[in-house]
Design an enzyme around this catalytic site. Structure first.
Site, PDB file in Angstrom:
ATOM      1  N   TYR A   1      33.875  47.390  45.093  1.00  0.00           N
ATOM      2  CA  TYR A   1      34.572  46.957  46.317  1.00  0.00           C
ATOM      3  C   TYR A   1      34.904  48.122  47.257  1.00  0.00           C
ATOM      4  CZ  TYR A   1      35.704  43.642  42.588  1.00  0.00           C
ATOM      5  OH  TYR A   1      35.644  42.816  41.506  1.00  0.00           O
TER       6      TYR A   1
ATOM      7  N   GLY B   1      46.226  36.081  44.883  1.00  0.00           N
ATOM      8  CA  GLY B   1      45.640  36.925  45.921  1.00  0.00           C
ATOM      9  C   GLY B   1      46.604  37.862  46.606  1.00  0.00           C
TER      10      GLY B   1
ATOM     11  N   ARG C   1      35.823  49.394  40.081  1.00  0.00           N
ATOM     12  CA  ARG C   1      36.280  48.855  41.368  1.00  0.00           C
ATOM     13  C   ARG C   1      35.835  49.686  42.584  1.00  0.00           C
ATOM     14  NH1 ARG C   1      40.751  48.026  42.912  1.00  0.00           N
ATOM     15  NH2 ARG C   1      40.404  45.987  43.832  1.00  0.00           N
TER      16      ARG C   1
ATOM     17  N   GLU D   1      49.457  31.492  41.780  1.00  0.00           N
ATOM     18  CA  GLU D   1      48.790  32.124  40.640  1.00  0.00           C
ATOM     19  C   GLU D   1      48.639  33.631  40.834  1.00  0.00           C
ATOM     20  OE1 GLU D   1      45.119  29.934  40.840  1.00  0.00           O
ATOM     21  OE2 GLU D   1      45.914  28.303  39.637  1.00  0.00           O
ATOM     22  N   PRO D   2      49.733  34.382  40.842  1.00  0.00           N
ATOM     23  CA  PRO D   2      49.605  35.830  41.034  1.00  0.00           C
ATOM     24  C   PRO D   2      49.019  36.524  39.803  1.00  0.00           C
ATOM     25  CG  PRO D   2      51.879  35.252  40.544  1.00  0.00           C
ATOM     26  CD  PRO D   2      51.133  33.960  40.646  1.00  0.00           C
ATOM     27  N   GLY D   3      48.160  37.486  40.028  1.00  0.00           N
ATOM     28  CA  GLY D   3      47.630  38.309  38.939  1.00  0.00           C
ATOM     29  C   GLY D   3      47.898  39.766  39.267  1.00  0.00           C
ATOM     30  N   ARG D   4      47.096  40.282  40.222  1.00  0.00           N
ATOM     31  CA  ARG D   4      47.185  41.684  40.623  1.00  0.00           C
ATOM     32  C   ARG D   4      48.610  42.114  40.963  1.00  0.00           C
ATOM     33  NH1 ARG D   4      42.907  44.222  43.252  1.00  0.00           N
ATOM     34  NH2 ARG D   4      42.118  42.176  43.851  1.00  0.00           N
TER      35      ARG D   4
ATOM     36  N   CYS E   1      25.889  57.644  34.028  1.00  0.00           N
ATOM     37  CA  CYS E   1      24.622  58.087  34.597  1.00  0.00           C
ATOM     38  C   CYS E   1      24.300  57.361  35.893  1.00  0.00           C
ATOM     39  CB  CYS E   1      23.513  57.888  33.571  1.00  0.00           C
ATOM     40  SG  CYS E   1      23.870  58.783  32.063  1.00  0.00           S
ATOM     41  N   GLU E   2      25.158  57.505  36.863  1.00  0.00           N
ATOM     42  CA  GLU E   2      24.948  56.910  38.183  1.00  0.00           C
ATOM     43  C   GLU E   2      25.655  57.773  39.211  1.00  0.00           C
ATOM     44  OE1 GLU E   2      25.242  52.877  39.133  1.00  0.00           O
ATOM     45  OE2 GLU E   2      24.841  52.187  37.098  1.00  0.00           O
TER      46      GLU E   2
HETATM   47  N1  LLP Z   1      43.662  32.172  40.951  1.00  0.00           N
HETATM   48  C1  LLP Z   1      42.314  32.088  40.971  1.00  0.00           C
HETATM   49  C2  LLP Z   1      41.681  30.782  40.941  1.00  0.00           C
HETATM   50  C3  LLP Z   1      41.551  33.267  41.025  1.00  0.00           C
HETATM   51  O1  LLP Z   1      40.230  33.176  41.041  1.00  0.00           O
HETATM   52  C4  LLP Z   1      42.199  34.518  41.035  1.00  0.00           C
HETATM   53  C5  LLP Z   1      41.421  35.752  41.065  1.00  0.00           C
HETATM   54  C6  LLP Z   1      43.600  34.559  41.007  1.00  0.00           C
HETATM   55  C7  LLP Z   1      44.307  33.358  40.974  1.00  0.00           C
HETATM   56  C8  LLP Z   1      44.389  35.819  40.984  1.00  0.00           C
HETATM   57  O2  LLP Z   1      44.197  36.613  42.122  1.00  0.00           O
HETATM   58  P1  LLP Z   1      45.061  37.947  42.294  1.00  0.00           P
HETATM   59  O3  LLP Z   1      46.490  37.530  42.510  1.00  0.00           O
HETATM   60  O4  LLP Z   1      44.910  38.757  41.059  1.00  0.00           O
HETATM   61  O5  LLP Z   1      44.468  38.622  43.481  1.00  0.00           O
HETATM   62  N2  LLP Z   1      37.893  41.755  40.311  1.00  0.00           N
HETATM   63  C9  LLP Z   1      38.488  41.738  41.625  1.00  0.00           C
HETATM   64  C10 LLP Z   1      39.454  40.593  41.798  1.00  0.00           C
HETATM   65  C11 LLP Z   1      38.823  39.246  41.539  1.00  0.00           C
HETATM   66  C12 LLP Z   1      39.813  38.118  41.678  1.00  0.00           C
HETATM   67  C13 LLP Z   1      39.288  36.888  41.056  1.00  0.00           C
HETATM   68  N3  LLP Z   1      40.140  35.775  41.138  1.00  0.00           N
HETATM   69  C14 LLP Z   1      39.189  43.074  41.866  1.00  0.00           C
HETATM   70  O6  LLP Z   1      39.187  43.921  40.981  1.00  0.00           O
HETATM   71  O7  LLP Z   1      39.707  43.307  42.958  1.00  0.00           O
END
Ligand code: LLP
Length: 437
Positions: A341, A256, A337, A298-301, A366-367
């Site tokens: 959001y 997150g 996005r 658990e970093p993603g973004r 088409c939106e």
């Molecule tokens: N761990 C769990 C259990 C999660 O559900 C998520 C993201 C993450 C880690 C990673 O979160 P991050 O570090 O990437 O924020 N589609 C949305 C984001 C959905 C996130 C879902 N879960 C967007 O484009 O903003």
């Protein structure tokens, strides 16, 4: 993007300045072109076509390493959903990260990458029997359970003391967009801490002979800016650990961590987070007299967002009553996005500057809601054939892309030290037709 940034800077260079923090490391403007990973964007667009998602490998790896360095004793788990791609998973494996997957599909990509099973965690508020069976067959190290039904189903399927974690809803409002706020009560994720459901889940797991309780998990949301939200999560989770009556050896705080999308937005304070979270964890464990569990994040973004740049070609410019619309060859199929959001993006015209005027960049779908960026300054003479670059598009773009209007999804092209290679190829009409019977 500010006006000043579109104009030549006043320093010794006459090239425009890039917004700090939004672009992949080392991105620069040279001869009017935008150089990413050592390659001019005009060259990338000519070679791979548009739209094209460019991903800078060095930036991805550097951010992955930054998490490991900031928290050397923690397990850093890449959230695979943010950029599902075997090659990216391989980079993560090489950088010593673990991986979280949330479906058998994401696990299939992990398998294709040869990702070690002992470093894979499976998530998801719903796991079908197929998801669970795939996880057990590959031998993923931990499965994060999210309902009593799932505990029973997994208990029946598992044979060898499968390690599980319990997803807890700590009741924390991380002050992010409602659709990505997952720490609050009364949404679909997790077992409520406040209602006692989390404690009941602990007992149910302990009762299952085929399951081993490895730890507790929470994920308070995405695009979270405040370290204080995580500190509060630690306080509440350690309180729960103390009331479990059984040793909890792992505490997973989820992901997150925010990434900047617009000029002036700050990057996540990773050093501050590491310092404050480890301090809070040790303090709370001392207060509750429980041994500190191993921390997981658990970093993603925050690893991939700013490593990505999407290139679009301008197809048409239209003047409405009050607004100028700049229509490009992509749109909500490669970036939903803004529609989902209300996400905002910066846009830069590649190749030349010019007196800026505010325009609305729209897609080809088409939106009326297919808007990529509203009121962004582009040179007043923007015209068909121009090349646009949108930064901060590395996370949840490839992941959320669709085939709306049967538009083929763009490639992901990795760049590094002047070398480009597609790691996801462009979708073709043949790919689309393959599914129709
Ligand atoms: N761990 C769990 C259990 C999660 O559900 C998520 C993201 C993450 C880690 C990673 O979160 P991050 O570090 O990437 O924020 N589609 C949305 C984001 C959905 C996130 C879902 N879960 C967007 O484009 O903003």
């Amino acid at each position: 993007m500010t006006l000043a940034e579109l104009l030549p800077s006043t320093g010794c260079s006459t090239e425009p300045v890039l917004e700090e923090g939004l672009w992949p490391d080392g991105t620069r403007v040279a001869g009017g072109d935008l150089v990413i990973g050592g390659l001019p964007a005009t060259q990338l667009a000519a070679r791979f076509g548009t739209p094209c998602q460019v991903l800078d490998e060095r930036t991805v790896r550097a951010r992955a390493t930054a998490f490991r360095t900031a928290l050397p004793r923690a397990e850093v788990v890449f959230a695979g959903k943010s950029l599902p791609c075997p090659e990216v998973y391989r980079w993560m494996a090489q950088e010593g990260l673990s991986l979280d997957v949330s479906s058998a599909g994401e696990l299939a990509l992990a398998k294709a990458a040869g990702f070690p099973a002992q470093r894979i965690i499976m998530h998801g508020n719903v796991k079908t029997a197929e998801d669970l069976k795939a996880a057990l067959a590959y031998g993923v190290s931990r499965i994060v359970v999210d309902s009593l039904d799932e505990i029973a189903q997994l208990g029946a399927l598992a044979t060898r003391g499968q390690e599980v974690m319990i997803r807890v809803t700590p009741g924390i409002d991380a002050r992010t967009h409602a659709k990505i706020a997952t720490g609050v009560e009364d949404q679909k994720f997790g077992f409520s801490l406040a209602s006692g459901a989390a404690l009941e889940a602990v007992l149910r797991v302990v009762e299952q002979p085929s399951l081993t309780l490895a730890g507790l998990h929470c994920h308070i949301g995405s695009q979270v800016r405040h370290v204080a939200s995580y500190e509060e999560a630690v306080r509440r989770m350690v309180g729960l650990i103390a009331s479990c009556g059984t040793r909890i050896s792992q505490l997973d705080l989820g992901g997150g961590f925010c990434a900047p999308y617009l000029a002036g937005e700050r990057d996540f304070d990773l050093a501050g987070f590491a310092h404050r979270i480890t301090g809070t964890l040790n303090y709370e464990c001392g207060v509750h007299r429980v041994p500190p569990p191993r921390l997981l994040i658990e970093p993603g973004r925050s690893i991939v967002a700013n490593a990505g740049v999407t290139l679009y070609r301008v197809c048409a410019v239209k003047h409405g009553l009050t607004r100028t619309f700049v229509a490009v060859d992509g749109g909500m199929s490669d970036n939903p996005r803004p529609a989902l959001y209300g996400a905002k993006y910066a846009v830069r015209l590649v190749g030349r500057g010019g007196r800026p005027k505010p325009v609305t960049v729209v897609g080809r779908h088409c939106e009326a809601g297919d808007v990529l960026a509203e009121d962004v300054p582009l040179p007043h003479d923007v015209h068909a054939g121009d090349l646009l670059a949108v930064p901060a598009t590395g996370a949840y773009h490839h992941a959320l892309a669709s085939n709306y209007n049967q538009v083929c999804r763009p490639p992901v092209v990795a760049v590094k030290d002047g070398v480009a290679r597609p790691i996801v190829r462009r979708e073709t009409e043949e790919d689309l037709l393959r599914r129709y019977v």
